[in-house]
Design a protein around this motif. Structure first.
Motif, mmCIF file in Angstrom:
data_model
loop_
_atom_site.group_PDB
_atom_site.id
_atom_site.type_symbol
_atom_site.label_atom_id
_atom_site.label_comp_id
_atom_site.label_asym_id
_atom_site.label_seq_id
_atom_site.Cartn_x
_atom_site.Cartn_y
_atom_site.Cartn_z
ATOM 1 N N ASP A 29 0.816 -1.222 0.000
ATOM 2 C CA ASP A 29 0.000 0.000 0.000
ATOM 3 C C ASP A 29 0.847 1.269 0.000
ATOM 4 O OD1 ASP A 29 -2.234 -1.613 0.053
ATOM 5 O OD2 ASP A 29 -2.596 -1.348 2.199
ATOM 6 N N PHE A 30 2.122 1.145 0.345
ATOM 7 C CA PHE A 30 2.985 2.318 0.463
ATOM 8 C C PHE A 30 4.042 2.387 -0.634
ATOM 9 C CE2 PHE A 30 1.595 0.732 4.585
ATOM 10 C CZ PHE A 30 0.764 1.785 4.962
ATOM 11 N N LEU A 31 3.971 1.456 -1.586
ATOM 12 C CA LEU A 31 4.983 1.376 -2.640
ATOM 13 C C LEU A 31 4.425 1.813 -3.988
ATOM 14 C CD1 LEU A 31 6.525 -2.064 -1.650
ATOM 15 C CD2 LEU A 31 7.454 0.211 -1.172
ATOM 16 N N SER A 32 5.313 2.205 -4.866
ATOM 17 C CA SER A 32 4.932 2.633 -6.214
ATOM 18 C C SER A 32 4.441 1.437 -7.030
ATOM 19 C CB SER A 32 6.129 3.266 -6.911
ATOM 20 O OG SER A 32 7.111 2.264 -7.155
ATOM 21 N N ALA A 47 13.089 6.034 -5.309
ATOM 22 C CA ALA A 47 13.709 6.545 -4.083
ATOM 23 C C ALA A 47 12.705 6.534 -2.936
ATOM 24 C CB ALA A 47 14.255 7.953 -4.319
ATOM 25 N N GLU A 48 11.446 6.830 -3.218
ATOM 26 C CA GLU A 48 10.420 6.804 -2.162
ATOM 27 C C GLU A 48 10.181 5.382 -1.665
ATOM 28 O OE1 GLU A 48 7.829 8.057 0.721
ATOM 29 O OE2 GLU A 48 9.257 9.244 -0.436
ATOM 30 N N ASP A 49 10.203 4.403 -2.567
ATOM 31 C CA ASP A 49 10.092 3.003 -2.145
ATOM 32 C C ASP A 49 11.243 2.649 -1.200
ATOM 33 O OD1 ASP A 49 7.844 2.569 -3.827
ATOM 34 O OD2 ASP A 49 9.121 1.907 -5.485
ATOM 35 N N MET A 50 12.428 3.108 -1.537
ATOM 36 C CA MET A 50 13.596 2.821 -0.697
ATOM 37 C C MET A 50 13.462 3.500 0.669
ATOM 38 S SD MET A 50 15.484 0.692 -2.402
ATOM 39 C CE MET A 50 17.220 0.777 -1.942
ATOM 40 N N ARG A 51 12.816 4.657 0.712
ATOM 41 C CA ARG A 51 12.540 5.311 2.010
ATOM 42 C C ARG A 51 11.599 4.453 2.837
ATOM 43 N NH1 ARG A 51 10.620 11.300 2.169
ATOM 44 N NH2 ARG A 51 10.971 10.935 4.368
ATOM 45 N N GLU A 68 2.612 -3.245 13.505
ATOM 46 C CA GLU A 68 3.004 -1.959 14.099
ATOM 47 C C GLU A 68 3.681 -1.065 13.063
ATOM 48 O OE1 GLU A 68 3.992 -3.096 18.700
ATOM 49 O OE2 GLU A 68 5.275 -3.982 17.145
ATOM 50 N N ILE A 69 4.523 -1.664 12.221
ATOM 51 C CA ILE A 69 5.197 -0.901 11.164
ATOM 52 C C ILE A 69 4.176 -0.357 10.181
ATOM 53 C CG2 ILE A 69 6.801 -1.055 9.216
ATOM 54 C CD1 ILE A 69 8.335 -3.186 10.928
ATOM 55 N N TYR A 70 3.202 -1.179 9.805
ATOM 56 C CA TYR A 70 2.157 -0.760 8.873
ATOM 57 C C TYR A 70 1.447 0.484 9.422
ATOM 58 C CZ TYR A 70 -1.621 -1.130 5.479
ATOM 59 O OH TYR A 70 -2.503 -0.873 4.458
ATOM 60 N N LYS A 71 1.109 0.461 10.706
ATOM 61 C CA LYS A 71 0.416 1.606 11.322
ATOM 62 C C LYS A 71 1.285 2.861 11.274
ATOM 63 C CE LYS A 71 -2.723 -0.913 14.269
ATOM 64 N NZ LYS A 71 -3.164 -1.257 15.600
ATOM 65 N N LYS A 72 2.584 2.707 11.513
ATOM 66 C CA LYS A 72 3.474 3.869 11.469
ATOM 67 C C LYS A 72 3.584 4.410 10.040
ATOM 68 C CE LYS A 72 6.168 3.236 15.630
ATOM 69 N NZ LYS A 72 6.107 4.565 16.218
ATOM 70 N N LEU A 73 3.687 3.513 9.062
ATOM 71 C CA LEU A 73 3.727 3.959 7.666
ATOM 72 C C LEU A 73 2.413 4.644 7.297
ATOM 73 C CD1 LEU A 73 5.451 0.876 6.025
ATOM 74 C CD2 LEU A 73 6.425 3.169 6.250
ATOM 75 N N GLU A 74 1.323 4.077 7.765
ATOM 76 C CA GLU A 74 0.003 4.644 7.485
ATOM 77 C C GLU A 74 -0.123 6.065 8.034
ATOM 78 O OE1 GLU A 74 -4.058 2.186 7.196
ATOM 79 O OE2 GLU A 74 -3.287 2.392 9.215
ATOM 80 N N SER A 75 0.531 6.320 9.167
ATOM 81 C CA SER A 75 0.476 7.650 9.777
ATOM 82 C C SER A 75 1.457 8.626 9.123
ATOM 83 C CB SER A 75 0.739 7.564 11.277
ATOM 84 O OG SER A 75 2.094 7.294 11.531
ATOM 85 N N GLY A 76 2.235 8.126 8.125
ATOM 86 C CA GLY A 76 3.132 8.996 7.384
ATOM 87 C C GLY A 76 4.586 8.938 7.795
ATOM 88 N N GLU A 77 4.915 8.091 8.762
ATOM 89 C CA GLU A 77 6.306 8.008 9.197
ATOM 90 C C GLU A 77 7.194 7.464 8.080
ATOM 91 O OE1 GLU A 77 8.867 5.824 12.677
ATOM 92 O OE2 GLU A 77 6.902 6.632 13.184
ATOM 93 N N ARG A 78 8.303 8.142 7.849
ATOM 94 C CA ARG A 78 9.279 7.731 6.845
ATOM 95 C C ARG A 78 10.665 8.056 7.356
ATOM 96 N NH1 ARG A 78 5.059 6.268 5.374
ATOM 97 N NH2 ARG A 78 4.166 6.159 3.299
ATOM 98 N N ALA A 79 11.624 7.212 7.022
ATOM 99 C CA ALA A 79 13.026 7.459 7.348
ATOM 100 C C ALA A 79 13.568 8.528 6.405
ATOM 101 C CB ALA A 79 13.823 6.161 7.209
ATOM 102 N N GLU A 80 14.748 8.991 6.708
ATOM 103 C CA GLU A 80 15.408 9.963 5.845
ATOM 104 C C GLU A 80 15.662 9.347 4.472
ATOM 105 O OE1 GLU A 80 16.148 13.258 6.481
ATOM 106 O OE2 GLU A 80 14.911 12.853 8.242
#
Length: 83
Positions: A29-32, A47-51, A68-80
């Motif tokens: 759901d979070f990938l291109s 590059a966004e997929d790699m983030r 738990e990771i899915y929920k964090k991604l869903e809330s918009g959390e992304r690494a640098e």
């Protein structure tokens, strides 16, 4: 635009190609669209997929579950972004 193959992603994250495919399935759901192509076509990661993968890797190191990771991604959390 920089793109990455499954092999490049697996080397970067020190994960097998099947591990990258599992992440693609779990976090699709979070990938291109190019990260989840039709059967028989190669995956191409942006590059966004790699983030997203960097976020997953970081949170897995913190012992978080996929749910738990899915929920964090869903809330918009992304690494640098990758350098």
């Amino acid at each position: 635009m920089t793109t990455y193959s499954t092999i490049q992603a697996s080397r970067h994250f020190k994960l097998s190609a099947s591990g990258i495919r599992l992440w693609c399935k779990e976090f699709q759901d979070f990938l291109s669209p190019s990260a989840k192509p039709e059967k028989g076509k190669p995956r191409v990661f942006t590059a966004e997929d790699m983030r997203v993968f960097t976020t997953v890797a970081t949170l897995r190191q913190q012992q978080l579950s996929y749910a738990e990771i899915y929920k964090k991604l869903e809330s918009g959390e992304r690494a640098e972004p990758l350098e």
